[in-house]
Scaffold this motif. Structure first.
Motif, short mmCIF file in Angstrom:
data_model
loop_
_atom_site.label_atom_id
_atom_site.label_comp_id
_atom_site.label_asym_id
_atom_site.label_seq_id
_atom_site.Cartn_x
_atom_site.Cartn_y
_atom_site.Cartn_z
N ALA A 16 87.20 -16.94 71.27
CA ALA A 16 87.00 -17.42 72.45
C ALA A 16 85.76 -17.26 73.15
O ALA A 16 85.18 -18.37 73.24
N TYR A 17 84.97 -16.28 72.78
CA TYR A 17 83.47 -16.33 73.03
C TYR A 17 82.68 -17.46 72.45
O TYR A 17 81.87 -18.08 72.96
N THR A 18 83.05 -17.57 71.27
CA THR A 18 81.97 -18.46 70.49
C THR A 18 82.45 -19.88 70.86
O THR A 18 81.40 -20.60 71.16
N LEU A 19 83.61 -20.22 71.07
CA LEU A 19 83.96 -21.60 71.72
C LEU A 19 83.57 -21.69 73.11
O LEU A 19 82.91 -22.86 73.16
N ALA A 20 83.58 -20.69 73.98
CA ALA A 20 83.02 -20.85 75.25
C ALA A 20 81.37 -20.91 75.09
O ALA A 20 80.89 -21.68 75.93
N PHE A 21 80.84 -20.31 74.21
CA PHE A 21 79.52 -20.47 74.11
C PHE A 21 79.15 -21.66 73.61
O PHE A 21 78.06 -22.15 74.24
#
Length: 148
Positions: free
Chosen positions: A43-48
């Motif tokens: 989730a962090y990577t995709l949001a980033f």
């Protein structure tokens, strides 16, 4: 630098900070939406990544008022890498060498990184804003309107 050029650059700095705030909120909102549906790091990577794309378009159209191109889009992640490296080095130095509290040091490091990120994003998104352009303002200014 002339007064209108200085005003324009101050406007860019203000818009850059505004885009940074919107981008941070966008990142966090996307992260919170994705987090229940996938592992936190995914989730962090995709949001980033999604917020970086949004940041690119906000900075091209709003901050620097220039046209987006594939070249600029492919170079833009360098601003995020630069920001990460400067913040990481700053965080380490502030905590290890200056003895700053680990709860405050990341904020100080982030503030220190802003001018570097601004200058690099400006150089990527506005052709002709490098050192050569500063030495030859007439040629750089004339060419920047037609390039993209």
């Amino acid at each position: 630098m002339s007064a209108p050029a200085r005003r324009d650059q101050l406007g860019q700095i203000f818009r850059f900070a505004l885009v940074g705030g919107v981008n941070t909120g966008t990142f966090f909102g996307i992260y919170l939406l994705l987090h229940p549906w996938m592992p936190y790091f995914a989730a962090y990577t995709l949001a980033f990544l999604l917020s970086m794309v949004g940041s690119f378009f906000m900075n091209t159209y709003f901050t620097y008022r220039t046209r987006p191109t594939w070249k600029k889009f492919l170079l833009f992640p360098l601003t995020n890498v630069t920001n990460y490296v400067i913040q990481s080095v700053g965080l380490y130095a502030l905590v290890s060498w200056a003895g700053m509290d680990t709860r405050i040091a990341p904020l100080v490091a982030a503030v220190v990184a802003i001018p570097f990120t601004f200058l690099l994003s400006r150089r990527i998104l506005i052709p002709g804003t490098g050192a050569a352009a500063a030495a030859e303002p007439e040629r750089a200014g004339a060419g920047s309107a037609s390039r993209g």
